[in-house]
Design a protein around this motif. Structure first.
Motif, PDB file in Angstrom:
ATOM      1  N   ASP A 138     -34.835 -21.825   7.834  1.00  0.00           N
ATOM      2  CA  ASP A 138     -33.796 -22.940   8.473  1.00  0.00           C
ATOM      3  C   ASP A 138     -33.394 -22.572   9.712  1.00  0.00           C
ATOM      4  N   SER A 139     -32.212 -23.104  10.351  1.00  0.00           N
ATOM      5  CA  SER A 139     -31.718 -22.716  11.637  1.00  0.00           C
ATOM      6  C   SER A 139     -31.247 -21.635  11.624  1.00  0.00           C
ATOM      7  N   ALA A 140     -30.302 -21.203  10.495  1.00  0.00           N
ATOM      8  CA  ALA A 140     -29.751 -19.621  10.639  1.00  0.00           C
ATOM      9  C   ALA A 140     -30.901 -18.697  10.377  1.00  0.00           C
ATOM     10  N   SER A 141     -31.954 -18.727   9.840  1.00  0.00           N
ATOM     11  CA  SER A 141     -32.820 -17.429   9.848  1.00  0.00           C
ATOM     12  C   SER A 141     -33.598 -17.557  11.004  1.00  0.00           C
ATOM     13  N   LEU A 142     -33.920 -18.594  11.720  1.00  0.00           N
ATOM     14  CA  LEU A 142     -34.382 -18.574  13.120  1.00  0.00           C
ATOM     15  C   LEU A 142     -33.387 -18.021  13.985  1.00  0.00           C
ATOM     16  N   ALA A 143     -31.900 -18.262  13.930  1.00  0.00           N
ATOM     17  CA  ALA A 143     -31.046 -17.736  14.799  1.00  0.00           C
ATOM     18  C   ALA A 143     -31.193 -16.205  14.502  1.00  0.00           C
ATOM     19  N   ALA A 144     -31.350 -15.711  13.483  1.00  0.00           N
ATOM     20  CA  ALA A 144     -31.377 -14.106  13.051  1.00  0.00           C
ATOM     21  C   ALA A 144     -32.617 -13.706  13.655  1.00  0.00           C
ATOM     22  N   GLU A 145     -33.587 -14.423  13.866  1.00  0.00           N
ATOM     23  CA  GLU A 145     -34.850 -13.709  14.377  1.00  0.00           C
ATOM     24  C   GLU A 145     -34.878 -13.841  15.988  1.00  0.00           C
ATOM     25  N   LEU A 146     -34.416 -14.842  16.467  1.00  0.00           N
ATOM     26  CA  LEU A 146     -34.100 -14.869  17.768  1.00  0.00           C
ATOM     27  C   LEU A 146     -33.300 -14.080  18.427  1.00  0.00           C
ATOM     28  N   GLY A 147     -32.178 -13.802  17.654  1.00  0.00           N
ATOM     29  CA  GLY A 147     -31.058 -12.857  18.323  1.00  0.00           C
ATOM     30  C   GLY A 147     -30.030 -13.526  19.182  1.00  0.00           C
ATOM     31  N   THR A 148     -29.235 -12.706  19.616  1.00  0.00           N
ATOM     32  CA  THR A 148     -27.950 -13.124  20.431  1.00  0.00           C
ATOM     33  C   THR A 148     -28.268 -13.660  21.768  1.00  0.00           C
ATOM     34  N   ASP A 149     -29.465 -13.587  22.250  1.00  0.00           N
ATOM     35  CA  ASP A 149     -29.910 -14.144  23.632  1.00  0.00           C
ATOM     36  C   ASP A 149     -29.853 -15.641  23.370  1.00  0.00           C
ATOM     37  N   PHE A 150     -29.973 -16.378  22.390  1.00  0.00           N
ATOM     38  CA  PHE A 150     -30.197 -17.574  22.190  1.00  0.00           C
ATOM     39  C   PHE A 150     -29.008 -18.393  21.248  1.00  0.00           C
ATOM     40  N   ASP A 151     -28.824 -19.631  21.857  1.00  0.00           N
ATOM     41  CA  ASP A 151     -27.520 -20.219  21.098  1.00  0.00           C
ATOM     42  C   ASP A 151     -28.103 -21.617  20.363  1.00  0.00           C
ATOM     43  N   LEU A 152     -27.915 -21.742  19.349  1.00  0.00           N
ATOM     44  CA  LEU A 152     -28.355 -22.995  18.683  1.00  0.00           C
ATOM     45  C   LEU A 152     -27.604 -24.132  19.057  1.00  0.00           C
ATOM     46  N   VAL A 153     -28.327 -25.179  19.284  1.00  0.00           N
ATOM     47  CA  VAL A 153     -27.556 -26.510  19.768  1.00  0.00           C
ATOM     48  C   VAL A 153     -27.909 -27.483  19.063  1.00  0.00           C
ATOM     49  N   GLU A 154     -29.006 -27.667  18.209  1.00  0.00           N
ATOM     50  CA  GLU A 154     -29.318 -28.765  17.320  1.00  0.00           C
ATOM     51  C   GLU A 154     -30.404 -28.438  16.406  1.00  0.00           C
ATOM     52  N   THR A 155     -30.270 -29.003  14.952  1.00  0.00           N
ATOM     53  CA  THR A 155     -31.274 -28.749  14.083  1.00  0.00           C
ATOM     54  C   THR A 155     -31.489 -30.292  13.451  1.00  0.00           C
ATOM     55  N   ARG A 156     -32.800 -30.500  13.036  1.00  0.00           N
ATOM     56  CA  ARG A 156     -33.065 -31.664  12.524  1.00  0.00           C
ATOM     57  C   ARG A 156     -34.089 -31.607  11.163  1.00  0.00           C
TER      58      ARG A 156
END
Length: 205
Positions: free
Chosen positions: A164-182
């Motif tokens: 989900d978007s949370a697990s992807l955010a954890a994989e990408l790390g703090t260099d990336f900000d979540l903008v949207e999910t569908r």
């Protein structure tokens, strides 16, 4: 890795474009999210694991001029080239593994529908993110679509890692900000359904 290359080469050598579960005649959500990233028509866009996807056709038709498609399978890319005909010469076709590839340029948009979820080992996901980090320009957008947490556990006979978007955010790390999910309920060519999630992140900088 040679086993994976053999697997995907065989898939595209033995099945037609519309005979694979991930086939989409119209990659609508991908297009909406790429356009939401607001790249100009000269922006560099890469489709990771794009294979024979019709996304590149749609991007060409929309006027984008700096397009690349990366895939493990030369057979998959050949299928797309044959479909595009003379327009194929306008695309940068890259036969490579996204976890070991050495990007030769940087991109404004990185798109991946159904490649990342095949990375079931943490070291492979980390290697992928390392390439993403080096290849995406500051302020650039990454769109990753995977099977959702309630999606299939396998694809093309291979295990997948659902996200989900949370697990992807954890994989990408703090260099990336979540903008949207569908969310998307994908209908396969044989009318079964698969739960997908699409997440778009912006690289800081």
């Amino acid at each position: 890795m040679s086993d994976l290359i053999t697997h995907w080469q065989n898939v595209y050598a033995t099945k037609g474009e519309a005979e694979v579960s991930w086939f989409q005649d119209n990659p609508a959500i991908s297009l909406v999210m790429i356009r939401a990233a607001n790249p100009d028509h000269g922006a560099a866009i890469i489709d990771i694991g794009g294979g024979a996807s019709r996304l590149v056709d749609a991007l060409l038709q929309s006027g984008y001029r700096d397009l690349a498609v990366l895939d493990l399978s030369a057979n998959a890319l050949d299928a797309a080239k044959q479909r595009l005909g003379s327009a194929a010469s306008r695309i940068d076709w890259i036969v490579a593994d996204a976890t070991t590839w050495q990007p030769a340029k940087t991109y404004h948009v990185w798109h991946d529908r159904a490649a990342f979820h095949f990375l079931t080992e943490p070291r492979d996901r980390a290697a992928y993110v390392e390439r993403l980090r080096s290849a995406l320009l500051p302020g650039g957008n990454v769109i990753i679509a995977t099977f959702a947490p309630d999606g299939p556990e396998k694809c093309s006979g291979l295990p997948v890692q659902r996200h989900d978007s949370a697990s992807l955010a954890a994989e990408l790390g703090t260099d990336f900000d979540l903008v949207e999910t569908r969310s998307e309920t994908h209908h396969t060519p044989w009318s079964s359904t698969q739960a997908f999630q699409f997440s778009r992140f912006r690289k800081r900088g």
